[in-house]
Design an enzyme around this catalytic site. Structure first.
Site, short mmCIF file in Angstrom:
data_model
loop_
_atom_site.label_atom_id
_atom_site.label_comp_id
_atom_site.label_asym_id
_atom_site.label_seq_id
_atom_site.Cartn_x
_atom_site.Cartn_y
_atom_site.Cartn_z
CE LYS A 58 -41.83 33.04 -77.39
NZ LYS A 58 -41.52 34.48 -77.33
CE LYS A 87 -47.39 34.07 -79.89
NZ LYS A 87 -46.93 35.43 -79.92
N1 CTP Z 1 -45.09 44.07 -80.30
C1 CTP Z 1 -45.66 45.35 -80.30
N2 CTP Z 1 -46.56 45.68 -81.28
C2 CTP Z 1 -46.90 44.79 -82.22
C3 CTP Z 1 -46.33 43.49 -82.24
C4 CTP Z 1 -45.41 43.17 -81.26
O1 CTP Z 1 -45.36 46.18 -79.44
N3 CTP Z 1 -47.79 45.14 -83.14
C5 CTP Z 1 -44.14 43.73 -79.25
C6 CTP Z 1 -44.62 42.57 -78.37
O2 CTP Z 1 -45.54 43.03 -77.41
C7 CTP Z 1 -43.32 42.08 -77.77
C8 CTP Z 1 -42.32 42.33 -78.91
O3 CTP Z 1 -42.94 43.25 -79.83
O4 CTP Z 1 -42.96 42.87 -76.64
C9 CTP Z 1 -41.94 41.06 -79.65
O5 CTP Z 1 -43.15 40.47 -80.07
P1 CTP Z 1 -43.27 39.13 -80.92
O6 CTP Z 1 -44.11 38.16 -80.17
O7 CTP Z 1 -41.94 38.71 -81.37
O8 CTP Z 1 -44.07 39.68 -82.21
P2 CTP Z 1 -45.59 39.53 -82.64
O9 CTP Z 1 -45.79 40.27 -83.91
O10 CTP Z 1 -46.50 39.86 -81.48
O11 CTP Z 1 -45.65 37.99 -82.97
P3 CTP Z 1 -46.90 37.01 -82.95
O12 CTP Z 1 -47.90 37.49 -83.92
O13 CTP Z 1 -46.29 35.69 -83.27
O14 CTP Z 1 -47.45 37.10 -81.52
#
Ligand code: CTP
Length: 132
Positions: free
Chosen positions: A44, A46
């Site tokens: 993905k 990242k």
């Molecule tokens: N999500 C959210 N609010 C946040 C972080 C995540 O609503 N502060 C939501 C994302 O939009 C997604 C789900 O949680 O629908 C899973 O997100 P994920 O990518 O696993 O988590 P992230 O914290 O966004 O990870 P990264 O920093 O690696 O992007």
């Protein structure tokens, strides 16, 4: 009964993860969650091996009151298949993906909902805070 489906990596499970799952469940009667496999997460955007392995991430998500079922998401291209397999009526995802999954409406006849992200928390931020 309305079935909702959502997807994510849910690495280093945090409050933003909890809130999106709770808010997703509020939009349906049964919530199914696709948790990205370790390999898929590597491919993905990242390009990161999750800190927490799939079995543990899936176990945490599966134990939540707002989650009814968890499965392993292996690749992006199978989103439509997963929606059909689980009989989902509504696809829910964070607004960081706004517009990206609109094609599912036509392909699967599913409702597509983008929910605002919870501000101030992300797995990426947690990792950089721990590193600094
Ligand atoms: N999500 C959210 N609010 C946040 C972080 C995540 O609503 N502060 C939501 C994302 O939009 C997604 C789900 O949680 O629908 C899973 O997100 P994920 O990518 O696993 O988590 P992230 O914290 O966004 O990870 P990264 O920093 O690696 O992007």
């Amino acid at each position: 009964m309305k079935t909702g489906i959502t997807f994510g990596t849910f690495d280093m499970f945090h409050y933003g993860h909890l809130r999106i799952l709770q808010r997703s469940r509020a939009l349906c009667d049964r919530l199914v969650v696709g948790v990205a496999s370790d390999e898929f997460n590597m491919r993905k955007d990242k390009h990161r091996v999750p800190v927490v392995p799939w079995e543990q991430r899936a176990a945490i998500v599966a134990e939540l009151k707002c989650v009814d079922e968890v499965f392993k998401e292996d690749c992006e291209e199978k989103k439509a298949d997963y929606i059909r397999e689980h009989g989902a009526d509504v696809f829910i995802i964070g607004a960081d993906y706004e517009g990206r999954f609109d094609w599912l409406k036509e392909k699967c006849g599913v409702e597509v909902v983008y929910l605002p992200r919870t501000p101030g928390v992300s797995t990426t931020d947690l990792i950089s805070k721990i590193k600094s």
